[in-house]
Design a protein around this motif. Structure first.
Motif, PDB file in Angstrom:
ATOM      1  N   THR A  65      39.387   5.330  55.150  1.00 32.81           N
ATOM      2  CA  THR A  65      38.289   4.475  54.679  1.00 32.81           C
ATOM      3  C   THR A  65      38.826   3.173  54.110  1.00 32.81           C
ATOM      4  O   THR A  65      39.804   3.173  53.363  1.00 32.81           O
ATOM      5  N   ARG A  66      38.184   2.087  54.474  1.00 31.36           N
ATOM      6  CA  ARG A  66      38.503   0.790  53.866  1.00 31.36           C
ATOM      7  C   ARG A  66      37.184   0.141  53.481  1.00 31.36           C
ATOM      8  O   ARG A  66      36.183   0.285  54.180  1.00 31.36           O
ATOM      9  N   VAL A  67      37.200  -0.536  52.378  1.00 26.77           N
ATOM     10  CA  VAL A  67      35.952  -1.125  51.879  1.00 26.77           C
ATOM     11  C   VAL A  67      36.193  -2.594  51.552  1.00 26.77           C
ATOM     12  O   VAL A  67      37.175  -2.934  50.903  1.00 26.77           O
ATOM     13  N   VAL A  68      35.321  -3.446  52.022  1.00 27.10           N
ATOM     14  CA  VAL A  68      35.362  -4.859  51.661  1.00 27.10           C
ATOM     15  C   VAL A  68      34.081  -5.155  50.898  1.00 27.10           C
ATOM     16  O   VAL A  68      32.995  -4.806  51.361  1.00 27.10           O
ATOM     17  N   LEU A  69      34.204  -5.738  49.732  1.00 30.17           N
ATOM     18  CA  LEU A  69      33.020  -6.041  48.936  1.00 30.17           C
ATOM     19  C   LEU A  69      32.816  -7.544  48.895  1.00 30.17           C
ATOM     20  O   LEU A  69      33.658  -8.265  48.349  1.00 30.17           O
ATOM     21  N   PHE A  70      31.729  -8.013  49.465  1.00 31.87           N
ATOM     22  CA  PHE A  70      31.379  -9.434  49.347  1.00 31.87           C
ATOM     23  C   PHE A  70      30.827  -9.684  47.951  1.00 31.87           C
ATOM     24  O   PHE A  70      30.253  -8.786  47.344  1.00 31.87           O
ATOM     25  N   ASN A  71      30.981 -10.919  47.500  1.00 31.16           N
ATOM     26  CA  ASN A  71      30.436 -11.245  46.178  1.00 31.16           C
ATOM     27  C   ASN A  71      28.945 -11.552  46.243  1.00 31.16           C
ATOM     28  O   ASN A  71      28.261 -11.568  45.244  1.00 31.16           O
ATOM     29  N   ALA A  72      28.439 -11.844  47.443  1.00 27.62           N
ATOM     30  CA  ALA A  72      27.011 -12.177  47.582  1.00 27.62           C
ATOM     31  C   ALA A  72      26.561 -11.776  48.971  1.00 27.62           C
ATOM     32  O   ALA A  72      27.361 -11.331  49.783  1.00 27.62           O
ATOM     33  N   ALA A  79      29.138 -10.134  57.712  1.00 28.13           N
ATOM     34  CA  ALA A  79      29.756  -8.917  57.188  1.00 28.13           C
ATOM     35  C   ALA A  79      30.584  -8.247  58.289  1.00 28.13           C
ATOM     36  O   ALA A  79      31.716  -7.809  58.064  1.00 28.13           O
ATOM     37  N   VAL A  80      30.027  -8.200  59.492  1.00 28.54           N
ATOM     38  CA  VAL A  80      30.757  -7.587  60.604  1.00 28.54           C
ATOM     39  C   VAL A  80      32.023  -8.402  60.908  1.00 28.54           C
ATOM     40  O   VAL A  80      33.093  -7.843  61.163  1.00 28.54           O
ATOM     41  N   GLU A  85      37.991  -9.165  61.058  1.00 29.64           N
ATOM     42  CA  GLU A  85      39.224  -9.854  60.665  1.00 29.64           C
ATOM     43  C   GLU A  85      40.261  -8.880  60.117  1.00 29.64           C
ATOM     44  O   GLU A  85      41.414  -9.236  59.946  1.00 29.64           O
ATOM     45  N   ARG A  86      39.835  -7.663  59.812  1.00 24.77           N
ATOM     46  CA  ARG A  86      40.745  -6.702  59.176  1.00 24.77           C
ATOM     47  C   ARG A  86      41.054  -5.481  60.014  1.00 24.77           C
ATOM     48  O   ARG A  86      41.824  -4.626  59.592  1.00 24.77           O
ATOM     49  N   VAL A  87      40.461  -5.359  61.205  1.00 18.65           N
ATOM     50  CA  VAL A  87      40.630  -4.120  61.970  1.00 18.65           C
ATOM     51  C   VAL A  87      42.087  -3.892  62.354  1.00 18.65           C
ATOM     52  O   VAL A  87      42.852  -4.828  62.554  1.00 18.65           O
ATOM     53  N   ARG A  88      42.457  -2.610  62.422  1.00 20.96           N
ATOM     54  CA  ARG A  88      43.804  -2.247  62.854  1.00 20.96           C
ATOM     55  C   ARG A  88      43.795  -1.502  64.184  1.00 20.96           C
ATOM     56  O   ARG A  88      44.823  -1.321  64.801  1.00 20.96           O
ATOM     57  N   GLY A  89      42.615  -1.031  64.599  1.00 19.32           N
ATOM     58  CA  GLY A  89      42.520  -0.267  65.839  1.00 19.32           C
ATOM     59  C   GLY A  89      42.480  -1.159  67.067  1.00 19.32           C
ATOM     60  O   GLY A  89      42.329  -2.374  66.962  1.00 19.32           O
ATOM     61  N   GLN A  90      42.612  -0.518  68.224  1.00 19.43           N
ATOM     62  CA  GLN A  90      42.556  -1.253  69.493  1.00 19.43           C
ATOM     63  C   GLN A  90      41.130  -1.297  70.041  1.00 19.43           C
ATOM     64  O   GLN A  90      40.822  -2.094  70.914  1.00 19.43           O
ATOM     65  N   ILE A 166      38.725  -9.004  72.234  1.00 20.59           N
ATOM     66  CA  ILE A 166      37.426  -9.660  72.023  1.00 20.59           C
ATOM     67  C   ILE A 166      37.165  -9.856  70.538  1.00 20.59           C
ATOM     68  O   ILE A 166      36.741 -10.920  70.090  1.00 20.59           O
ATOM     69  N   VAL A 167      37.468  -8.802  69.783  1.00 27.29           N
ATOM     70  CA  VAL A 167      37.224  -8.862  68.341  1.00 27.29           C
ATOM     71  C   VAL A 167      38.089  -9.944  67.695  1.00 27.29           C
ATOM     72  O   VAL A 167      37.630 -10.698  66.830  1.00 27.29           O
ATOM     73  N   ASP A 168      39.332 -10.050  68.136  1.00 28.95           N
ATOM     74  CA  ASP A 168      40.199 -11.107  67.601  1.00 28.95           C
ATOM     75  C   ASP A 168      39.632 -12.484  67.919  1.00 28.95           C
ATOM     76  O   ASP A 168      39.671 -13.402  67.089  1.00 28.95           O
ATOM     77  N   ALA A 169      39.091 -12.631  69.129  1.00 26.18           N
ATOM     78  CA  ALA A 169      38.516 -13.928  69.514  1.00 26.18           C
ATOM     79  C   ALA A 169      37.275 -14.247  68.678  1.00 26.18           C
ATOM     80  O   ALA A 169      37.081 -15.381  68.239  1.00 26.18           O
ATOM     81  N   VAL A 170      36.455 -13.224  68.443  1.00 22.63           N
ATOM     82  CA  VAL A 170      35.264 -13.436  67.615  1.00 22.63           C
ATOM     83  C   VAL A 170      35.675 -13.836  66.201  1.00 22.63           C
ATOM     84  O   VAL A 170      35.137 -14.773  65.611  1.00 22.63           O
ATOM     85  N   ALA A 171      36.680 -13.135  65.674  1.00 26.24           N
ATOM     86  CA  ALA A 171      37.131 -13.426  64.313  1.00 26.24           C
ATOM     87  C   ALA A 171      37.734 -14.825  64.224  1.00 26.24           C
ATOM     88  O   ALA A 171      37.643 -15.482  63.187  1.00 26.24           O
TER      89      ALA A 171
END
Ligand code: UDP
Ligand code: MG
Length: 325
Positions: A65-72, A79-80, A85-90, A166-171
């Motif tokens: 589990t990993r959690v990112v908390l936005f301030n607002a 959010a996605v 920007e943080r994913v480690r999977g393929q 694709i995800v890297d390109a989106v990020a």
């Protein structure tokens, strides 16, 4: 932590009522896949107890589990992106937190990827939403189909799988307002679709007001098409031409027919024309404003969001609670 193959990204906004049920179904579903995975929850500035529930879940399953908390609250799509920007999977799967997308369907998306797809869109065969949402979605799907080159059966379904590239390109795309399924589609080589189940919201209410939905669809249309702008200028040209012809006719009429009719007809025509043109100008101004507004946001180059804290395990297996606040 073994390097995950699958990363699941879940945006969370005021979902305290549904999170326990989500945890209870999501983790067993992912365990059943028998591949290393991670779940990244992005709390989009919830004002309820969602952040606390996510923290508890992190403590319960820190290995995956990993959690990112936005301030607002920055919106579902940013959010996605924070998750991307943080994913480690393929392979990356996005999922709503309200259990409208059954987590048991993730296997289906991955199976489509095994067959060579790098982008798998979910299509909700039976949709469990209100009548007006379904009708509005159908209309927006058709409009997008005509205005953009993006081929999607069900643009609103967030149960989708993407390859890491694709995800890297989106990020890496620095857009401020975006619509992820469409943006990702533009980077896909082998997009495909699979039918997925859809359920009613497990708990809580939809986080999209009518206003937010309208904004989202503006993001979609103006973000991926300039047709509205072109349509407007086409319309403007036709109207100007028609106005010119009308005035020619009025002037000729004036020359030929004299008397009271002459003055009356001219006045009447001019009023109609003025109202029409003013309406057009206002409409055009609004539309141009949509684009200018986006250019303005883009050129400011502000960070698209700022993070209050992240909860994640360190590479060397120690539980870490990092916080800047
Ligand atoms: N969401 C979010 N930020 C927002 C609005 C929604 O992160 O500003 C999340 C929400 O928690 C859920 C997902 O996006 O996980 C989809 O929202 P919702 O179910 O309310 O949308 P609907 O199903 O009504 O289209
Ligand atoms: Mg929902």
């Amino acid at each position: 932590m073994t390097r995950p193959i699958l990363s699941v990204v879940v945006p969370v906004y005021n979902e305290e009522a549904g999170l326990p049920a989500l945890f209870a179904r999501l983790y067993p579903a992912l365990d059943a896949l028998a591949i290393p995975y991670e779940v990244i929850f992005v709390n989009d500035g919830s004002r309820d107890r969602s952040a606390a529930l996510l923290k508890d879940q992190f403590v319960a399953r820190p290995d995956v589990t990993r959690v990112v908390l936005f301030n607002a609250n920055y919106g579902q799509h940013l959010a996605v992106i924070a998750g991307f920007e943080r994913v480690r999977g393929q392979r990356i799967v996005t999922l709503d937190a309200d259990l409208q997308n059954p987590p048991e369907e993730i296997g289906k998306l991955l199976a489509a990827m095994d067959e060579g797809a790098d982008y798998v869109g979910g299509v909700r065969s039976v949709r469990e939403d209100s009548w007006w949402r379904r009708t509005a979605s159908r209309l927006m799907n058709r409009l997008r189909e005509n205005l953009t080159k993006i081929k999607m059966t069900d643009q609103g379904c967030m149960l989708r799988a993407y390859s890491r590239s694709i995800v890297d390109a989106v990020a890496a795309s620095r857009e401020v307002s975006t619509f992820i399924p469409a943006l990702a589609y533009t980077y896909a080589n082998h997009p495909t679709e699979v039918d997925v189940a859809h359920a009613e919201r497990a708990a809580g209410e939809s986080k999209y007001s009518l206003y937010k939905l309208v904004r989202l669809n503006f993001d979609l249309v103006t973000g991926f098409s300039v047709v509205p702008l072109q349509l407007f200028s086409m319309f403007g040209m036709i109207v100007s031409a028609a106005a010119l012809v009308t005035y020619l006719i009025v002037i000729i009429e004036r020359l030929i027919i004299s008397g009271w009719r002459e003055g009356f007809a001219t006045l009447w025509d001019r009023d109609i024309l003025a109202f029409f043109l003013i309406g057009m100008l206002l409409f055009g101004l609004g539309l141009i404003g949509e684009y200018v507004g986006r250019i303005y946001q883009q050129v400011r180059g502000r960070p698209r969001y700022t993070i209050a804290a992240t909860l994640e395990r360190d590479a060397d297996t120690h539980v870490k609670v990092a916080s800047r606040v």
